[in-house]
Design an enzyme around this catalytic site. Structure first.
Site, PDB file in Angstrom:
ATOM      1  CB  VAL A  22      40.677   2.819  42.478  1.00 43.96           C
ATOM      2  CG1 VAL A  22      41.440   4.024  43.020  1.00 43.96           C
ATOM      3  CG2 VAL A  22      39.216   2.862  42.970  1.00 43.96           C
ATOM      4  CG  HIS A  82      43.288   9.218  43.185  1.00 43.18           C
ATOM      5  ND1 HIS A  82      42.126   9.923  42.983  1.00 43.18           N
ATOM      6  CD2 HIS A  82      44.270  10.154  43.286  1.00 43.18           C
ATOM      7  CE1 HIS A  82      42.388  11.224  42.953  1.00 43.18           C
ATOM      8  NE2 HIS A  82      43.682  11.394  43.119  1.00 43.18           N
ATOM      9  CB  CYS A  87      57.250  -5.693  54.832  1.00 48.30           C
ATOM     10  SG  CYS A  87      56.038  -6.362  53.682  1.00 48.30           S
ATOM     11  CB  CYS A 124      51.776  -8.916  54.843  1.00 48.29           C
ATOM     12  SG  CYS A 124      53.074  -8.693  53.619  1.00 48.29           S
ATOM     13  N   GLY A 140      35.411  13.352  32.323  1.00 50.62           N
ATOM     14  CA  GLY A 140      34.581  12.882  33.425  1.00 50.62           C
ATOM     15  C   GLY A 140      35.159  13.097  34.802  1.00 50.62           C
ATOM     16  CB  THR A 141      37.751  14.556  36.536  1.00 52.20           C
ATOM     17  OG1 THR A 141      38.075  14.959  37.887  1.00 52.20           O
ATOM     18  CG2 THR A 141      38.468  15.451  35.548  1.00 52.20           C
TER      19      THR A 141
HETATM   20  P1  OAD Z   1      33.482  13.178  40.830  1.00 58.97           P
HETATM   21  O1  OAD Z   1      32.355  12.341  41.288  1.00 58.97           O
HETATM   22  O2  OAD Z   1      33.923  14.283  41.692  1.00 58.97           O
HETATM   23  O3  OAD Z   1      33.124  13.805  39.413  1.00 58.97           O
HETATM   24  C1  OAD Z   1      32.593  13.023  38.376  1.00 58.97           C
HETATM   25  C2  OAD Z   1      32.453  13.903  37.151  1.00 58.97           C
HETATM   26  O4  OAD Z   1      32.036  13.086  36.077  1.00 58.97           O
HETATM   27  C3  OAD Z   1      31.401  15.035  37.280  1.00 58.97           C
HETATM   28  O5  OAD Z   1      31.983  16.249  36.865  1.00 58.97           O
HETATM   29  C4  OAD Z   1      30.292  14.591  36.332  1.00 58.97           C
HETATM   30  O6  OAD Z   1      29.652  15.693  35.706  1.00 58.97           O
HETATM   31  C5  OAD Z   1      31.062  13.775  35.337  1.00 58.97           C
HETATM   32  N1  OAD Z   1      30.287  12.753  34.635  1.00 58.97           N
HETATM   33  C6  OAD Z   1      29.276  11.980  35.092  1.00 58.97           C
HETATM   34  N2  OAD Z   1      28.860  11.128  34.145  1.00 58.97           N
HETATM   35  C7  OAD Z   1      29.630  11.364  33.047  1.00 58.97           C
HETATM   36  C8  OAD Z   1      29.719  10.795  31.743  1.00 58.97           C
HETATM   37  N3  OAD Z   1      28.907   9.803  31.357  1.00 58.97           N
HETATM   38  N4  OAD Z   1      30.622  11.289  30.879  1.00 58.97           N
HETATM   39  C9  OAD Z   1      31.474  12.288  31.276  1.00 58.97           C
HETATM   40  N5  OAD Z   1      31.444  12.853  32.482  1.00 58.97           N
HETATM   41  C10 OAD Z   1      30.545  12.384  33.366  1.00 58.97           C
HETATM   42  O7  OAD Z   1      34.680  12.179  40.479  1.00 58.97           O
HETATM   43  P2  OAD Z   1      36.228  12.521  40.287  1.00 58.97           P
HETATM   44  O8  OAD Z   1      36.426  13.813  39.617  1.00 58.97           O
HETATM   45  O9  OAD Z   1      36.847  11.307  39.680  1.00 58.97           O
HETATM   46  O10 OAD Z   1      39.452  10.103  45.128  1.00 58.97           O
HETATM   47  O11 OAD Z   1      36.711  12.616  41.774  1.00 58.97           O
HETATM   48  C11 OAD Z   1      38.080  12.744  42.049  1.00 58.97           C
HETATM   49  C12 OAD Z   1      38.458  11.939  43.246  1.00 58.97           C
HETATM   50  O12 OAD Z   1      37.612  12.281  44.341  1.00 58.97           O
HETATM   51  C13 OAD Z   1      38.282  10.455  43.116  1.00 58.97           C
HETATM   52  O13 OAD Z   1      39.373   9.817  42.476  1.00 58.97           O
HETATM   53  C14 OAD Z   1      38.150  10.006  44.519  1.00 58.97           C
HETATM   54  C15 OAD Z   1      37.214  11.064  45.024  1.00 58.97           C
HETATM   55  O14 OAD Z   1      37.217  11.278  46.369  1.00 58.97           O
HETATM   56  C16 OAD Z   1      39.778   9.338  46.168  1.00 58.97           C
HETATM   57  O15 OAD Z   1      39.022   8.526  46.648  1.00 58.97           O
HETATM   58  C17 OAD Z   1      41.163   9.593  46.651  1.00 58.97           C
END
Ligand code: OAD
Length: 243
Positions: free
Chosen positions: A100, A116, A127, A144, A185-186
């Site tokens: 975000v 997200h 509204c 608003c 990076g997820t």
């Molecule tokens: P996470 O914190 O769950 O995961 C972050 C990932 O990034 C992990 O797998 C790390 O190993 C990896 N990581 C860390 N540093 C890195 C780097 N330099 N290069 C590559 N990878 C790296 O975050 P998200 O997967 O984004 O949603 O989490 C998903 C959602 O959960 C978010 O959008 C948020 C959260 O709750 C909401 O708030 C709705």
């Protein structure tokens, strides 16, 4: 692995990327689930849910104001630049991001779906109007500008809420047609975003995961690069001759 990934990228006509908080980690923005991550120190029920907002709106506004301060003080990293370069080079490239922070857009990326939502938008619960708001520090005023009701809320998706239907439909359409899917990076634990990974594989795409750690979706990857994305992605583009 970098060369294998570069070979796949060179062949790809319709590459797509799914990004998570790790994309912005090298910019200094904390992730959620790593050691020191936001959800290790803060309660997502209190700060990122409709119930939490109803219980203590002031706390939630302050949390988003604080996150905006953090992001405003950070700079896009080489991975954000690499994605913007890939977008310019490849007309069919899109980025699906769970982030975000808007850092990809700050370096010129335009074909971005913010699954997200965004720290830089508000929505009116009365509204339904959405607003861009770039002020730092963020004003803690929920009036608003469209209807005058005190019903603004942060323009992000909270736990228990559905993603924007149009965004999900568009993302699904792109995933079903892509031939290469980067997973950047997820932790691949939050759906529907995580579900795009097996979906891409089933649609016949190659999957490249770039993450220092394994994830529950690593087995779907054709190529796994266990390195920080800010190092690996620019190296892959360079090896593919994309600049
Ligand atoms: P996470 O914190 O769950 O995961 C972050 C990932 O990034 C992990 O797998 C790390 O190993 C990896 N990581 C860390 N540093 C890195 C780097 N330099 N290069 C590559 N990878 C790296 O975050 P998200 O997967 O984004 O949603 O989490 C998903 C959602 O959960 C978010 O959008 C948020 C959260 O709750 C909401 O708030 C709705």
């Amino acid at each position: 692995m970098i060369q294998s990934a570069a070979n796949l990228l060179k062949k790809a006509k319709r590459p797509l990327a799914l990004a998570g908080a790790g994309l912005s980690a090298e910019s200094g923005i904390p992730t959620f689930r790593d050691t020191g991550g936001l959800w290790k120190n803060f309660s997502f029920q209190d700060l990122a849910s409709p119930q939490g907002f109803r219980k203590n709106p002031q706390l939630v506004w302050e949390w988003y104001a604080m996150r905006r301060d953090t992001v405003a003080a950070c700079r896009p990293n080489p991975a954000h630049h690499a994605l913007a370069t890939l977008e310019k080079h490849t007309p069919e490239f899109w980025l699906l991001t769970q982030n975000v922070d808007g850092l990809s857009q700050r370096v010129g990326a335009q074909r971005v779906i913010e699954l997200h939502g965004s720290l830089w938008r508000f929505r009116c619960n009365h509204c339904g109007q959405e607003f861009e708001d770039l002020e730092v520090p963020m004003r803690l005023d929920n009036t608003c500008a469209h209807c005058g009701t005190k019903a603004l809320r942060p323009g992000v998706v909270w736990f228990g809420e559905s993603l924007d239907r149009h965004h999900v439909e568009m993302a699904r359409e792109l995933v079903s047609k892509c031939d290469l899917f980067f997973v950047l990076g997820t932790s691949a634990q939050v759906f529907p975003a995580a579900g795009f990974i097996p979906m891409a594989r089933q649609a016949g795409a190659e999957v490249i995961e770039i993450n220092p750690d394994a994830t529950p979706m690593s087995d779907h990857a054709t190529v796994v690069v266990r390195a920080p994305v800010g190092e690996a992605l620019p190296a892959i583009l360079k090896a593919a001759g994309i600049s």
